[in-house]
Design a protein around this motif. Structure first.
Motif, PDB file in Angstrom:
ATOM      1  N   THR A 141     -13.262   5.911  -8.451  1.00 40.50           N
ATOM      2  CA  THR A 141     -13.985   4.716  -8.895  1.00 40.50           C
ATOM      3  C   THR A 141     -13.445   3.486  -8.162  1.00 40.50           C
ATOM      4  O   THR A 141     -12.341   3.517  -7.621  1.00 40.50           O
ATOM      5  N   HIS A 142     -14.247   2.402  -8.150  1.00 38.63           N
ATOM      6  CA  HIS A 142     -13.650   1.146  -7.696  1.00 38.63           C
ATOM      7  C   HIS A 142     -13.645   0.143  -8.844  1.00 38.63           C
ATOM      8  O   HIS A 142     -13.448  -1.057  -8.629  1.00 38.63           O
ATOM      9  N   ASP A 143     -13.799   0.667 -10.078  1.00 38.39           N
ATOM     10  CA  ASP A 143     -13.888  -0.168 -11.266  1.00 38.39           C
ATOM     11  C   ASP A 143     -12.588  -0.038 -12.076  1.00 38.39           C
ATOM     12  O   ASP A 143     -12.275   1.041 -12.601  1.00 38.39           O
TER      13      ASP A 143
ATOM     14  N   TYR B 181      -8.034   6.431  12.407  1.00 40.41           N
ATOM     15  CA  TYR B 181      -7.784   7.146  11.156  1.00 40.41           C
ATOM     16  C   TYR B 181      -8.317   6.388   9.946  1.00 40.41           C
ATOM     17  O   TYR B 181      -7.940   5.234   9.728  1.00 40.41           O
ATOM     18  N   ILE B 182      -9.187   7.057   9.171  1.00 40.34           N
ATOM     19  CA  ILE B 182      -9.637   6.504   7.894  1.00 40.34           C
ATOM     20  C   ILE B 182      -8.459   6.595   6.906  1.00 40.34           C
ATOM     21  O   ILE B 182      -8.099   5.616   6.250  1.00 40.34           O
ATOM     22  N   LEU B 183      -7.897   7.800   6.836  1.00 41.71           N
ATOM     23  CA  LEU B 183      -6.744   8.042   5.950  1.00 41.71           C
ATOM     24  C   LEU B 183      -5.548   8.391   6.826  1.00 41.71           C
ATOM     25  O   LEU B 183      -5.694   9.075   7.840  1.00 41.71           O
TER      26      LEU B 183
ATOM     27  N   SER C 243     -14.158  -0.550  -1.623  1.00 37.23           N
ATOM     28  CA  SER C 243     -15.246   0.170  -0.981  1.00 37.23           C
ATOM     29  C   SER C 243     -14.894   0.478   0.473  1.00 37.23           C
ATOM     30  O   SER C 243     -14.379  -0.374   1.193  1.00 37.23           O
ATOM     31  N   GLY C 244     -15.126   1.704   0.876  1.00 34.72           N
ATOM     32  CA  GLY C 244     -14.923   2.100   2.268  1.00 34.72           C
ATOM     33  C   GLY C 244     -13.498   2.496   2.611  1.00 34.72           C
ATOM     34  O   GLY C 244     -13.202   2.803   3.765  1.00 34.72           O
ATOM     35  N   CYS C 245     -12.583   2.521   1.622  1.00 36.57           N
ATOM     36  CA  CYS C 245     -11.176   2.816   1.953  1.00 36.57           C
ATOM     37  C   CYS C 245     -10.949   4.308   2.206  1.00 36.57           C
ATOM     38  O   CYS C 245      -9.921   4.692   2.760  1.00 36.57           O
TER      39      CYS C 245
END
Ligand SMILES: Nc1ncnc2c1ncn2[C@@H]1O[C@H](COP(=O)(O)OP(=O)(O)OP(=O)(O)O)[C@@H](O)[C@H]1O
Length: 260
Positions: free
Chosen positions: A202-204, A29-31, A50-52
């Protein structure tokens, strides 16, 4: 906005997603166990490493893919496929614009498909081309535009179709810092003017704090979920030099350093 669509919250209930049906991986499972309600007219940020699975979650909301478990709803209606009330804005404007159409023709594309008459199309495209600051560039083709200008065309085209919900997947990630900042300001202004629901990936951390009313933090996968939600009680336009901004920045940064 499609006449039949009544603005309503996005409800995500115990959602899990796997792309691996072999069941050989330890957890495919990714999520997993994603719970969230995004309120009508809210500017909500999905922030995570990233990649979550941020894009995967956005694609589930868009109805481009279906969950492996759990349910996504718009109001009471189950999300099973894509609908016109939800529009996606991608990081790469290049691939979403038609290179053989001018700025105006790109912006009017969806309106033309809907059979909207020429004069009305022109009025709407003028409005959104102006809103994103591209007046005077209507006759240019995508290859004559900078990356930031292309991204503005993509935004104007999406807005011209008047979706109730904007799903934005790191839309400014490929832009230089100055263009990025001006697009962020413009997006807040557009959101305030048009009262849409926005889910923005975003990852920012700084971008999240500049834009969002609430920030949902996603954990590192597999089995990624929204572990915490931060309210951002700061007035717009936000100022990165304000102590309250920096306090929140540090809290969220600390959250990631702790690996929470
Ligand atoms: N269609 C697919 N088939 C198989 N695996 C996929 C598919 N889409 C995404 N994944 C996997 O799901 C995981 C999460 O990807 P996703 O793009 O949702 O993450 P993200 O948080 O948006 O990443 P980034 O911030 O780097 O864009 C990754 O391991 C990716 O390889």
């Amino acid at each position: 906005m499609p006449e039949s669509f009544i603005p309503c919250p996005i409800r995500i209930e115990k959602v899990g997603k796997t792309f691996d049906n072999s069941l050989q991986a330890e957890s495919p499972y990714i999520l997993r166990g994603v719970d969230l309600v995004v309120n009508t007219g809210e500017f909500f940020i999905l922030l995570g490493p990233s990649g979550c699975g941020k894009s995967t979650l956005l694609n589930l909301i868009a109805g481009f893919i279906n969950p492996s478990e759990g349910i996504l709803r718009l109001g009471e209606q189950k999300i099973e496929k894509h609908g016109k009330e939800r529009a996606m804005v991608f990081q790469n404007a290049e691939s979403s614009l038609f290179p053989w159409l001018s700025v105006r023709e790109n912006v009017e594309f969806g309106l033309r498909m809907k059979g909207i008459p020429h004069k009305e199309r022109q009025r709407i495209s003028d409005q959104y081309i102006g809103m994103v600051g591209l007046t005077g560039h209507e006759h240019k083709f995508p290859q004559e535009l900078s990356g930031g200008m292309k991204q503005r065309v993509q935004l104007a085209r999406v807005l011209a179709n008047d979706p109730a919900i904007l799903l934005m997947d790191e839309p400014f990630g490929a832009l230089d810092a100055m263009t990025r900042r001006s697009m962020q300001k413009e997006l807040v202004r557009i959101w305030q003017q048009t009262v849409k629901t926005i889910v923005f990936v975003t990852h920012d951390i700084q971008e999240a704090l500049l834009l969002g009313q609430r920030i949902g933090i996603m954990s590192l996968g597999p089995n990624s979920r929204i572990t915490d939600i931060y309210d951002v009680p700061l007035a717009y336009p936000r100022d990165v030099t304000k102590p309250q901004f920096n306090e929140l920045y540090e809290i969220i940064e600390h959250h990631f350093e702790e690996g929470a």
